[in-house]
Design a protein around this motif. Structure first.
Motif, PDB file in Angstrom:
ATOM      1  N   LEU A  59       0.830  -1.207   0.000  1.00 46.18           N
ATOM      2  CA  LEU A  59       0.000   0.000   0.000  1.00 46.18           C
ATOM      3  C   LEU A  59       0.866   1.259   0.000  1.00 46.18           C
ATOM      4  O   LEU A  59       0.506   2.269  -0.626  1.00 46.18           O
ATOM      5  CB  LEU A  59      -0.947  -0.009   1.203  1.00 46.18           C
ATOM      6  CG  LEU A  59      -2.069  -1.054   1.155  1.00 46.18           C
ATOM      7  CD1 LEU A  59      -2.869  -1.053   2.445  1.00 46.18           C
ATOM      8  CD2 LEU A  59      -2.991  -0.797  -0.038  1.00 46.18           C
ATOM      9  N   ASN A  60       2.000   1.215   0.688  1.00 48.02           N
ATOM     10  CA  ASN A  60       2.926   2.346   0.656  1.00 48.02           C
ATOM     11  C   ASN A  60       3.434   2.582  -0.763  1.00 48.02           C
ATOM     12  O   ASN A  60       3.603   3.729  -1.196  1.00 48.02           O
ATOM     13  CB  ASN A  60       4.108   2.096   1.592  1.00 48.02           C
ATOM     14  CG  ASN A  60       3.738   2.287   3.058  1.00 48.02           C
ATOM     15  OD1 ASN A  60       2.764   2.969   3.378  1.00 48.02           O
ATOM     16  ND2 ASN A  60       4.497   1.670   3.951  1.00 48.02           N
ATOM     17  N   LYS A  77       0.869   4.349  -2.759  1.00 48.02           N
ATOM     18  CA  LYS A  77       0.742   5.756  -2.391  1.00 48.02           C
ATOM     19  C   LYS A  77       1.885   6.617  -2.924  1.00 48.02           C
ATOM     20  O   LYS A  77       1.667   7.758  -3.320  1.00 48.02           O
ATOM     21  CB  LYS A  77       0.693   5.890  -0.861  1.00 48.02           C
ATOM     22  CG  LYS A  77      -0.526   5.260  -0.207  1.00 48.02           C
ATOM     23  CD  LYS A  77      -0.398   5.289   1.299  1.00 48.02           C
ATOM     24  CE  LYS A  77      -1.540   4.556   1.986  1.00 48.02           C
ATOM     25  NZ  LYS A  77      -1.363   4.513   3.469  1.00 48.02           N
ATOM     26  N   ARG A  78       3.097   6.071  -2.966  1.00 51.23           N
ATOM     27  CA  ARG A  78       4.251   6.932  -3.235  1.00 51.23           C
ATOM     28  C   ARG A  78       5.073   6.524  -4.455  1.00 51.23           C
ATOM     29  O   ARG A  78       5.986   7.237  -4.857  1.00 51.23           O
ATOM     30  CB  ARG A  78       5.189   6.926  -2.028  1.00 51.23           C
ATOM     31  CG  ARG A  78       5.888   5.585  -1.810  1.00 51.23           C
ATOM     32  CD  ARG A  78       6.805   5.598  -0.613  1.00 51.23           C
ATOM     33  NE  ARG A  78       7.522   4.335  -0.483  1.00 51.23           N
ATOM     34  CZ  ARG A  78       8.414   4.077   0.469  1.00 51.23           C
ATOM     35  NH1 ARG A  78       8.692   5.003   1.369  1.00 51.23           N
ATOM     36  NH2 ARG A  78       9.017   2.908   0.517  1.00 51.23           N
ATOM     37  N   SER A 136      -7.276  -1.182   1.521  1.00 47.98           N
ATOM     38  CA  SER A 136      -6.821  -0.785   0.186  1.00 47.98           C
ATOM     39  C   SER A 136      -7.764   0.168  -0.525  1.00 47.98           C
ATOM     40  O   SER A 136      -7.347   0.879  -1.439  1.00 47.98           O
ATOM     41  CB  SER A 136      -6.628  -2.038  -0.687  1.00 47.98           C
ATOM     42  OG  SER A 136      -5.726  -2.946  -0.108  1.00 47.98           O
ATOM     43  N   THR A 157      -9.272   3.016   0.017  1.00 46.24           N
ATOM     44  CA  THR A 157      -8.953   4.445  -0.047  1.00 46.24           C
ATOM     45  C   THR A 157      -7.683   4.727  -0.845  1.00 46.24           C
ATOM     46  O   THR A 157      -7.689   5.591  -1.740  1.00 46.24           O
ATOM     47  CB  THR A 157      -8.850   5.042   1.365  1.00 46.24           C
ATOM     48  OG1 THR A 157     -10.119   4.911   2.026  1.00 46.24           O
ATOM     49  CG2 THR A 157      -8.472   6.513   1.311  1.00 46.24           C
ATOM     50  N   PRO A 158      -6.566   4.020  -0.577  1.00 43.91           N
ATOM     51  CA  PRO A 158      -5.369   4.254  -1.395  1.00 43.91           C
ATOM     52  C   PRO A 158      -5.601   4.006  -2.885  1.00 43.91           C
ATOM     53  O   PRO A 158      -5.099   4.762  -3.724  1.00 43.91           O
ATOM     54  CB  PRO A 158      -4.344   3.267  -0.823  1.00 43.91           C
ATOM     55  CG  PRO A 158      -4.781   3.028   0.570  1.00 43.91           C
ATOM     56  CD  PRO A 158      -6.274   3.097   0.540  1.00 43.91           C
ATOM     57  N   GLN A 166      -7.649   6.915  -4.275  1.00 45.66           N
ATOM     58  CA  GLN A 166      -6.807   8.099  -4.403  1.00 45.66           C
ATOM     59  C   GLN A 166      -5.862   7.973  -5.594  1.00 45.66           C
ATOM     60  O   GLN A 166      -5.546   8.967  -6.253  1.00 45.66           O
ATOM     61  CB  GLN A 166      -6.008   8.310  -3.119  1.00 45.66           C
ATOM     62  CG  GLN A 166      -6.840   8.688  -1.908  1.00 45.66           C
ATOM     63  CD  GLN A 166      -7.503  10.055  -2.060  1.00 45.66           C
ATOM     64  OE1 GLN A 166      -6.929  10.969  -2.615  1.00 45.66           O
ATOM     65  NE2 GLN A 166      -8.728  10.166  -1.564  1.00 45.66           N
ATOM     66  N   ALA A 167      -5.410   6.773  -5.866  1.00 43.06           N
ATOM     67  CA  ALA A 167      -4.444   6.558  -6.952  1.00 43.06           C
ATOM     68  C   ALA A 167      -5.049   6.823  -8.320  1.00 43.06           C
ATOM     69  O   ALA A 167      -4.324   7.056  -9.294  1.00 43.06           O
ATOM     70  CB  ALA A 167      -3.883   5.132  -6.892  1.00 43.06           C
TER      71      ALA A 167
END
Length: 447
Positions: free
Chosen positions: A97-98, A101-102, A135, A137-138, A141-142
């Motif tokens: 998940l990190n 996000k990044r 997962s 929400t991430p 957002q992605a």
């Protein structure tokens, strides 16, 4: 009209010894057998490599994390990593998940695929539901400010898989379906940037949406979410891109198969002043549905006999013709295509659009790991009502595949280097003890 003789009963044959499934072949020969200790060493080496890959996900360099994520995907494709997940489930999930996000587009795509594999491996239950809830929400957002079609497709596949496995009820499934639909219609929500989706994205959305629709029944669907979706899918049949037409055709067949067609059709229409006019005559709505179905049937007829010119590859054109002939037969006579897939000596058979869509989606997602998962993944056994052929059950515990054997034997492979390190540690521990006490058959394995 009876069921046509040329129906595709054996159209999707998948042999377990092809290039994509050699790692997961069930037809292991005697030369593939190794002593028990060697097999245990290989498993230890695999766990060690997975540990190293997981540790590498903490590295700052993006390329290092990408390589680590690719290694994790390969490991989860080649075998079901239940033992590893008993210890590292939460850590692996949150590191993936990190990355979503990044990470770069490539890292996000890899992490999305890894999360989907994680869900398929753990199967339904608390862990799968945790994957979905952590997962959602991430992933949502992605989708924002995304222009990379490959990344969007990977996110959509991930969302479809984790919902398919971890969704507890129809509301959770429809939540994910709405997120997907918003990729095509940004005005419906704030998850995505308002931009015209590419053909690849449209195809990915419709395929993922249809995959989740296979888990729903017509009565549990919320009609306010899907009004006019039939009209939209019908419009996709006129697109130039063949993959869009095929995905839309399958979706329409599925909608008519599960019933409650009116929930996908605009029952209420807006008047000139913006108010909603409810249909006062149920017969009027029925006539409208029948009229739209007639239009779709005409579109399907044309696509089933298309002469070419709206696509390039002849193979794709033949696939389209065959599909739309099946859809036409379904609309006119109620017959669904019957598909048989050969897996390790047993046949997996489908006889509905729901099953066919599920099978095709999971084959695409798992790729070379499809056969392995179909042979060993109990969740997929339940999904398809499939029981794999189990030959020499006791011997199977002491076998590794030919591909694993090559990795084990190669002196330059990472696996063999890790094995050498373990053996060196064992030799150090064995100093001062009786020779051979800890080295039973270690140096004399026959592979």
């Amino acid at each position: 009209m009876g069921k046509r003789k040329s129906q595709r009963k054996n159209a999707a044959m998948l042999e377990s010894d092809d290039d994509n499934s050699s790692v997961s072949s069930s037809s292991t020969t005697r030369s593939d057998r190794v002593p028990v200790l060697g097999t245990e060493e290989v498993q230890l080496d695999k766990d060690s490599l997975l540990e190293q890959a997981l540790d590498a996900l903490y590295e700052k360099r993006g390329s290092t994390r990408e390589k680590a994520m690719a290694s994790i995907i390969e490991a989860f494709n080649s075998s079901l990593q239940h033992d590893f997940l008993e210890k590292k489930f939460a850590t692996l999930l949150h590191q993936c998940l990190n990355s979503v996000k990044r990470g770069s587009s490539k890292e996000i795509s890899l992490a999305s695929h890894a999360i989907g594999l994680l869900a398929l491996t753990v199967g339904p239950g608390d862990n799968a539901h945790e994957i979905l809830e952590e997962s959602i929400t991430p992933l949502s957002q992605a989708f924002k400010s995304v222009s990379d079609s490959l990344k969007i497709s990977a996110l959509l596949e991930c969302l479809a898989i984790i919902t398919f496995v971890g969704g507890n009820d129809s509301e959770e499934t429809e939540r994910s379906m709405q997120i997907m639909w918003q990729v095509l219609n940004p005005k419906l929500g704030s998850n995505v940037v308002a931009s015209k989706p590419s053909a690849a994205v449209i195809t990915a959305v419709v395929s993922a949406w249809s995959f989740l629709l296979t888990t729903m029944d017509g009565f549990s669907l919320n009609p306010k979410h899907w009004q006019e979706s039939i009209s939209y899918l019908s419009s996709l049949l006129d697109k130039d891109d063949r993959s869009i037409r095929i995905a839309a055709g399958e979706a329409l067949a599925l909608i008519f198969e599960i019933g409650s067609v009116e929930k996908f059709f605009g029952e209420a229409k807006s008047s000139n002043d913006g108010s909603i006019q409810e249909g006062s005559k149920p017969q009027e709505g029925f006539s409208q549905i029948q009229g739209l179905k007639g239009k779709i049937i005409n579109q399907v007829k044309n696509l089933s006999a298309e002469a070419g010119g709206r696509g390039s590859a002849k193979k794709d054109l033949n696939s389209q013709r065959n599909l739309f002939r099946d859809i036409l037969e379904f609309f006119e006579d109620g017959y669904c295509p019957e598909i048989s897939v050969k897996i390790g000596g047993e046949s997996l058979q489908t006889s509905s659009w729901s099953q066919l869509i599920q099978l095709n989606f999971l084959k695409r997602f798992l790729g070379g790991g499809f056969v392995k998962h179909m042979q060993e993944n109990e969740f997929l056994h339940d999904v398809f009502g499939f029981t794999p052929k189990k030959k020499h059950l006791l011997d199977d515990e002491h076998r590794i595949s030919s591909a694993e054997k090559r990795m084990y034997k190669s002196p330059n492979s990472v696996l063999n280097k890790a094995r050498t390190q373990l053996l060196n540690k064992q030799r150090m521990l064995s100093e001062g003890r009786n020779a051979g006490h800890f080295a039973v058959n270690v140096g004399d394995e026959e592979v």
